[in-house]
Design a protein around this motif. Sequence first.
Motif, mmCIF file in Angstrom:
data_model
loop_
_atom_site.group_PDB
_atom_site.id
_atom_site.type_symbol
_atom_site.label_atom_id
_atom_site.label_comp_id
_atom_site.label_asym_id
_atom_site.label_seq_id
_atom_site.Cartn_x
_atom_site.Cartn_y
_atom_site.Cartn_z
ATOM 1 N N UNK A 82 0.840 -1.213 0.000
ATOM 2 C CA UNK A 82 0.000 0.000 0.000
ATOM 3 C C UNK A 82 0.872 1.259 0.000
ATOM 4 N N UNK A 83 1.924 1.270 0.778
ATOM 5 C CA UNK A 83 2.819 2.432 0.799
ATOM 6 C C UNK A 83 3.468 2.645 -0.561
ATOM 7 N N UNK A 84 3.861 1.580 -1.227
ATOM 8 C CA UNK A 84 4.450 1.710 -2.567
ATOM 9 C C UNK A 84 3.420 2.279 -3.549
ATOM 10 N N UNK A 85 2.182 1.836 -3.444
ATOM 11 C CA UNK A 85 1.124 2.382 -4.298
ATOM 12 C C UNK A 85 0.903 3.862 -4.016
ATOM 13 N N UNK A 86 0.960 4.236 -2.754
ATOM 14 C CA UNK A 86 0.813 5.651 -2.397
ATOM 15 C C UNK A 86 1.965 6.485 -2.960
ATOM 16 N N UNK A 87 3.160 5.902 -2.978
ATOM 17 C CA UNK A 87 4.300 6.617 -3.564
ATOM 18 C C UNK A 87 4.027 6.905 -5.037
ATOM 19 N N UNK A 88 3.478 5.936 -5.753
ATOM 20 C CA UNK A 88 3.154 6.132 -7.169
ATOM 21 C C UNK A 88 2.075 7.201 -7.337
ATOM 22 N N UNK A 89 1.086 7.180 -6.467
ATOM 23 C CA UNK A 89 0.024 8.189 -6.501
ATOM 24 C C UNK A 89 0.611 9.585 -6.282
ATOM 25 N N UNK A 90 1.510 9.694 -5.341
ATOM 26 C CA UNK A 90 2.127 10.992 -5.028
ATOM 27 C C UNK A 90 2.937 11.505 -6.216
ATOM 28 N N UNK A 91 3.622 10.610 -6.926
ATOM 29 C CA UNK A 91 4.361 11.023 -8.130
ATOM 30 C C UNK A 91 3.396 11.642 -9.135
ATOM 31 N N UNK A 92 2.238 11.017 -9.313
ATOM 32 C CA UNK A 92 1.234 11.560 -10.226
ATOM 33 C C UNK A 92 0.724 12.920 -9.779
ATOM 34 N N UNK A 93 0.497 13.079 -8.485
ATOM 35 C CA UNK A 93 0.017 14.365 -7.955
ATOM 36 C C UNK A 93 1.065 15.463 -8.131
ATOM 37 N N UNK A 94 2.318 15.129 -7.897
ATOM 38 C CA UNK A 94 3.392 16.111 -8.058
ATOM 39 C C UNK A 94 3.517 16.512 -9.531
ATOM 40 N N UNK A 95 3.401 15.547 -10.427
ATOM 41 C CA UNK A 95 3.459 15.845 -11.860
ATOM 42 C C UNK A 95 2.312 16.775 -12.258
ATOM 43 N N UNK A 96 1.120 16.499 -11.759
ATOM 44 C CA UNK A 96 -0.046 17.344 -12.043
ATOM 45 C C UNK A 96 0.161 18.750 -11.489
ATOM 46 N N UNK A 97 0.651 18.852 -10.266
ATOM 47 C CA UNK A 97 0.925 20.151 -9.656
ATOM 48 C C UNK A 97 1.942 20.927 -10.485
ATOM 49 N N UNK A 98 2.995 20.254 -10.910
ATOM 50 C CA UNK A 98 4.023 20.900 -11.712
ATOM 51 C C UNK A 98 3.439 21.449 -13.007
ATOM 52 N N UNK A 99 2.609 20.657 -13.680
ATOM 53 C CA UNK A 99 1.993 21.110 -14.927
ATOM 54 C C UNK A 99 1.098 22.327 -14.695
ATOM 55 N N UNK A 100 0.351 22.323 -13.598
ATOM 56 C CA UNK A 100 -0.526 23.458 -13.295
ATOM 57 C C UNK A 100 0.285 24.714 -12.958
ATOM 58 N N UNK A 101 1.384 24.543 -12.245
ATOM 59 C CA UNK A 101 2.232 25.700 -11.931
ATOM 60 C C UNK A 101 2.836 26.291 -13.198
ATOM 61 N N UNK A 102 3.279 25.432 -14.100
ATOM 62 C CA UNK A 102 3.848 25.917 -15.364
ATOM 63 C C UNK A 102 2.793 26.685 -16.144
ATOM 64 N N UNK A 103 1.573 26.148 -16.231
ATOM 65 C CA UNK A 103 0.491 26.849 -16.949
ATOM 66 C C UNK A 103 0.165 28.182 -16.282
ATOM 67 N N UNK A 104 0.141 28.217 -14.954
ATOM 68 C CA UNK A 104 -0.156 29.454 -14.238
ATOM 69 C C UNK A 104 0.896 30.519 -14.556
ATOM 70 N N UNK A 105 2.151 30.130 -14.519
ATOM 71 C CA UNK A 105 3.227 31.089 -14.775
ATOM 72 C C UNK A 105 3.198 31.544 -16.228
ATOM 73 N N UNK A 106 3.015 30.597 -17.160
ATOM 74 C CA UNK A 106 2.947 30.977 -18.568
ATOM 75 C C UNK A 106 1.794 31.937 -18.820
ATOM 76 N N UNK A 107 0.637 31.671 -18.234
ATOM 77 C CA UNK A 107 -0.521 32.542 -18.398
ATOM 78 C C UNK A 107 -0.214 33.944 -17.900
ATOM 79 N N UNK A 108 0.380 34.035 -16.718
ATOM 80 C CA UNK A 108 0.653 35.349 -16.143
ATOM 81 C C UNK A 108 1.777 36.073 -16.847
#
Length: 115
Positions: A82-108
């Motif tokens: 379960x912890x290993x699965x959570x690690x994979x989930x967190x990688x996905x969340x961090x990737x999503x956050x990174x993409x949203x931050x890049x879009x926010x900065x590009x927009x501004x």
Amino acid sequence: MRRALAARGAGAGRSTGRAGHGYPGPARSLLNRMAMRQNYWSLGAFCATCCRLLATHHLLEDEAMFRKLRTADRDLSPILQRLEEEHELIVGLITCLDQKLVRMIEFNVHKAADL
């Protein structure tokens, strides 16, 4: 910062032709954009540091600690899985956050360029 101010003619003073007697709006707008650029840089640096630390933490767990725990006690396998699965989930969340931050900065950045 100096180049940005020079490129804009410092904003103030241009509207009347007399230095120190212009409208402060353009200069204040430029300073605000420069402050936002610094804030974006700070946010990016902070986020990158946290993500590196988290990735290192998870790598150590996945590559060393979890193996040793499985070897020591097979009953821990479901929990470790379960912890290993959570690690994979967190990688996905961090990737999503990174993409949203890049879009926010590009927009501004594009929005600021239109000013």
